[in-house]
Each structure stands twice: as structure tokens, then as C-alpha cells.
Design an enzyme around this catalytic site. Structure first.
Site, PDB file in Angstrom:
ATOM      1  N   TYR A 142       8.516  29.526  19.502  1.00  0.00           N
ATOM      2  CA  TYR A 142       9.640  29.599  20.674  1.00  0.00           C
ATOM      3  C   TYR A 142       9.270  30.360  21.465  1.00  0.00           C
ATOM      4  CZ  TYR A 142      14.234  29.456  23.107  1.00  0.00           C
ATOM      5  OH  TYR A 142      15.303  29.171  24.110  1.00  0.00           O
ATOM      6  N   ASP A 237       3.539  36.660  23.169  1.00  0.00           N
ATOM      7  CA  ASP A 237       4.906  36.508  23.257  1.00  0.00           C
ATOM      8  C   ASP A 237       5.523  37.712  22.496  1.00  0.00           C
ATOM      9  OD1 ASP A 237       7.562  36.455  23.698  1.00  0.00           O
ATOM     10  OD2 ASP A 237       7.615  34.187  23.568  1.00  0.00           O
ATOM     11  N   LYS A 265      14.641  41.576  24.266  1.00  0.00           N
ATOM     12  CA  LYS A 265      15.376  42.117  23.156  1.00  0.00           C
ATOM     13  C   LYS A 265      15.596  43.424  23.085  1.00  0.00           C
ATOM     14  CE  LYS A 265      14.575  37.736  20.827  1.00  0.00           C
ATOM     15  NZ  LYS A 265      15.759  37.017  20.403  1.00  0.00           N
TER      16      LYS A 265
END
Ligand code: PMP
Length: 426
Positions: A142, A237, A265
């Protein structure tokens, strides 16, 4: 007092599914999502005041625990100076310097507001830099919800059974080539079948959106080699793995240098933040030094920078990762022993402060197809059994778990004991 059910009913009137991000709705496990009122240390508290040992950590950022006093103090101080200026501010410079110091492959960085913006911008840059349109991503990975990534995607898209979203134009989806994770030979064949067409390979160096799947030995190195051979950029990523698996990210742990990286994050300490960066030759192509347009009203927000910098300070302290990893290992070992004692076949994974658990006869799970073969009904039973006992796992079998430095050994013992009780009933 407003009850959870009342809040959910109200929320569903004006918010799709009552939530602002799909996995929160508990679709993956059934039952009512909990509305959280506050959080502190290793625990979150619902609106009835009940506490839960939390292994979601806001999906990764809360690596030093919830409501850490250092982060709160930094945020308060920054907020008192104003919430947003729409002009450059000192915190952004410190953040860029700190990120480039911690991540050796990053010469320059641009702050954005989410992981999605970071990956979307990195791919735009890779396409511009190579003059090519296609990208390769991996099944079950994702990278946020930009159109190019919602093709065989993981996380909520997978939980809801729509890994390829309607609304993504076919012409764009066709440019995203999806391959199995951990299979370098498939990448080689794909690049050879699309010579001169693939701008970038984007990969979660540790897959964390189809549960937690570490890279096979040599896999990331093979991606690097193949990218070099084909003039394709390698994008790591690291929105999840960045500063979660090691200081310096997965690229430092596995010693592979990507061309571009994305973060989110942890670098926001709980505030909305993302970043993309990498080699100077590419980053200088971003506006205003170059023609690749990318912008944001709130990008580099001073309060977010303050929270992120305070978080980076906490995780830069000597011994932080050793402690985090030891706690995560204690949890995973405890759960493994509990499963064995109960005679329940399970597999586990761990990289630094992230972990995965799988209901399977296999000893390890290495790719999307193997994740899909796991028993999700058993996961639901474990999830709800733990929730009843005051332990909060991610509400889906397709998400990684996160431990924070605020988790105590007692928290972990309590978690393992609760899991053992549930597993005995299987
Ligand atoms: N990439 C990865 C690896 C992620 O885990 C996520 C979010 N879980 C994203 C990108 C998207 O980040 P955001 O939700 O902040 O847009």
C-alpha cells in the site's frame, strides 16, 4: 455521557461509514469501532473510560508512546507562536537537516502532509526524471490512495475487498504493473518485457500493509541491481518502516540505497506529515528549482515540525531501538509460545518495532498469496478476545502491529496472557 453506539450512529449520518479512514470501521473484524477519547503511554482510552494496551499506535507514529510530555511541550510552544504561516519557518530547515543526517541516501527532502502525498509526488518526480510512464508496485503493498497505487493495493483496500478501486481511470491503472512481493525474477522479466518504459519501482522494504512481511534475503539488493540495469528509479516507501525498523529506516537496516524515499508517520510524531526526498540530481527537478510541480498550503507546518522533531529526538537517544526491538521480540516470543501451548498453528514476523501474526500451517509467510491463504476467521476471534481483555490490535488481519517504547514488560506479559486465554479456546 454519549455512549460509543450513540457516537457511531451520529457519525454514520454525516461521515461515510462513520469513519475518516476505512480500516477504522472494523469491517475486517466485525463489531463496533471504538471511539477513543484520549491516550497516554502504551494505552488508549475509549469514551467509556476503559483503557486498552495499544498495538496500533495511530498506525505507526506513536513510537515513543501516546501523549509523550516532550512532544506535547514542543507542540504547545510551537502553537503559541502561531499555527501556520504559509511562509518558510525555521523548524522546516531543522527537520530537513535532521532527516538528511539520519537517512544517508537523502540529500534533499520536501515536506508534505501525508504519506499519500509523499508517494504520489515521488512517482511524479520519477516519471519526470526518466521521461517514462509505467511504474512497478507489488501485490498487497500500500502506498496511499493516489490513483496509480490503488491497483492490487493492501491495507484498507484489501480489508474491504477492493484492492483495485473503481474511479481509477483504466488508462492510469494500465501504467501500474503489479508483481508478487519477494520475487526478483518476476521483476527481471517484467523490466525485460517493458524495456525503456518503467520509470520506477516503488516498494515497501518491509511490507506492512498485508500484515508484516520482511524482504527475502537479497531481494532489495536485487531490486537495486535491476533498477540500475534498466535506468529505472528505486523508490523505497518508508512511510511505515522509516524510523520504525531502525534509525535511518529500512534502507540502513538492509544497506540498500534507493533513489528516492518517502516518509510519514514517525517523522510527524502524531501530527499530519509526510516527506519525500533522495538524490540531489532528482530533487532539484522539483519546483521551484525545477519544473516538476509539487506544493502544499500547510506543508512544513510549524506545529507538525515541532512534534516531529521532538519525536526524532526521542528515537535518536542511545539504546532506543535496542529497547524497542527487545520488547517486540518479547511479545512475539510470548505469542509464539502461547500458540504452541494451545496447539494453534501460527507464524510470526518481526522487524525492529513492527510485527505480524498469521494463522497458518506454514512456518513463514512471504507474499500476498500466502497472506490470503491464512485463516482470517481465527484472527477475528483473537482480535475480539483480546479487545474484551483490554488489548487493542489493528482491526484487520492485513495490518502490521506496532510496539512503542512506552510499552512495559508488564503490558507485554498481560497481552501474552490474554492471547493465551483466547488461543486455548480454538
Ligand atoms: N505508504 C505506506 C507504506 C503506508 O503504510 C501508508 C499508510 N499506512 C501510506 C503510504 C499512506 O500514508 P497516509 O495514510 O499518511 O496517506
Amino acid at each position: 455521557m454519549t455512549t460509543n453506539s450513540e457516537l457511531l450512529a451520529r457519525a454514520r449520518v454525516h461521515i461515510p461509514g462513520g469513519v475518516n479512514s476505512p480500516v477504522r470501521a472494523f469491517n475486517g473484524v466485525g463489531g463496533e469501532p471504538l471511539f477513543i477519547e484520549r491516550a497516554e503511554g502504551s494505552r488508549i482510552y475509549d469514551v467509556s473510560g476503559r483503557g486498552y494496551i495499544d498495538y496500533v499506535g495511530s498506525w505507526g507514529p506513536m513510537i515513543a508512546g501516546h501523549a509523550h510530555p516532550d512532544i506535547l511541550a514542543a507542540v504547545k510552544q510551537a502553537a503559541e507562536r502561531g499555527l501556520s504561516f504559509g511562509a518558510p519557518a525555521p523548524g522546516e530547515v531543522t527537520m530537513a537537516e535532521k532527516l538528511c543526517e539520519l537517512v544517508p541516501a537523502m540529500d534533499m527532502v520536501r515536506m508534505v502532509n501525508s504519506g499519500t502525498e509523499a508517494t504520489m509526488s515521488a512517482v511524479r518526480l520519477a516519471r519526470a526524471a526518466t521521461g517514462r510512464d509505467r511504474i512497478i508496485k507489488f501485490e498487497g503493498c500500500y502506498h496511499g490512495h493516489a490513483d496509480s497505487f490503488l491497483v492490487k493495493a493492501g491495507s484498507g483496500a484489501l480489508t474491504l475487498g477492493v484492492p483495485t478501486s473503481p474511479g481509477v481511470p483504466a488508462v492510469l491503472a494500465d501504467l501500474t504493473l503489479t508483481l508478487p512481493f519477494n520475487d526478483a525474477e518476476a521483476v527481471r522479466q517484467c523490466l525485460e518485457a517493458n524495456v525503456g518504459e518503467v520509470a520506477a519501482i516503488i516498494v515497501e522494504p518491509v511490507a506492512g500493509n498485508m500484515n508484516c512481511i520482511p524482504p527475502a534475503e537479497g531481494y532489495l539488493q536485487a531490486l537495486r541491481r535491476l533498477c540500475d540495469e534498466h535506468g529505472t528509479l528505486l523508490i523505497f516507501d518508508e512511510v511505515m518502516t522509516g524510523f520504525r525498523v531502525a534509525l535511518g529506516g529500512a534502507q540502513s537496516l538492509y544497506d540498500v540505497v534507493p533513489d528516492l524515499s518517502t516518509f510519514g508517520k514517525v517523522i510527524g510524531g502524531g501530527m499530519p506529515v509526510g516527506a519525500f526526498g533522495g538524490k540531489r540530481e532528482y530533487m532539484e527537478q522539483v519546483a521551484p528549482t525545477g519544473p516538476v510541480y509539487q506544493a502544499g498550503t500547510l506543508s512544513g507546518n510549524p506545529v507538525a515540525m515541532a512534534a516531529g522533531l521532538a519525536n526524532l529526538d526521542l528515537i535518536s537517544r542511545p539504546g532506543f531501538y535496542e529497547d524497542l526491538e527487545a520488547k517486540t521480540t518479547m511479545l512475539v516470543d510470548g505469542l509464539r509460545d502461547a500458540a504452541q501451548a494451545a496447539g494453534v498453528p501460527m507464524a510470526f514476523s518481526q522487524v525492529g518495532g513492527m510485527f505480524g501474526l498469521f494463522f497458518t500451517e506454514a512456518t513463514e509467510v512471504t507474499c500476498f498469496d500466502e497472506v490470503m491463504a491464512c485463516d482470517t476467521e481465527r484472527f477475528k476471534t483473537l482480535f475480539h478476545g483480546l479487545l474484551d481483555a483490554g488489548v487493542y490490535l489493528a482491526p484487520s488481519a492485513f495490518e502490521a502491529g506496532f510496539v512503542s517504547s512506552a510499552h512495559t514488560e508488564d503490558d507485554i506479559r498481560e497481552t501474552v496472557a490474554a492471547a493465551a486465554d483466547v488461543l486455548k479456546t480454538f
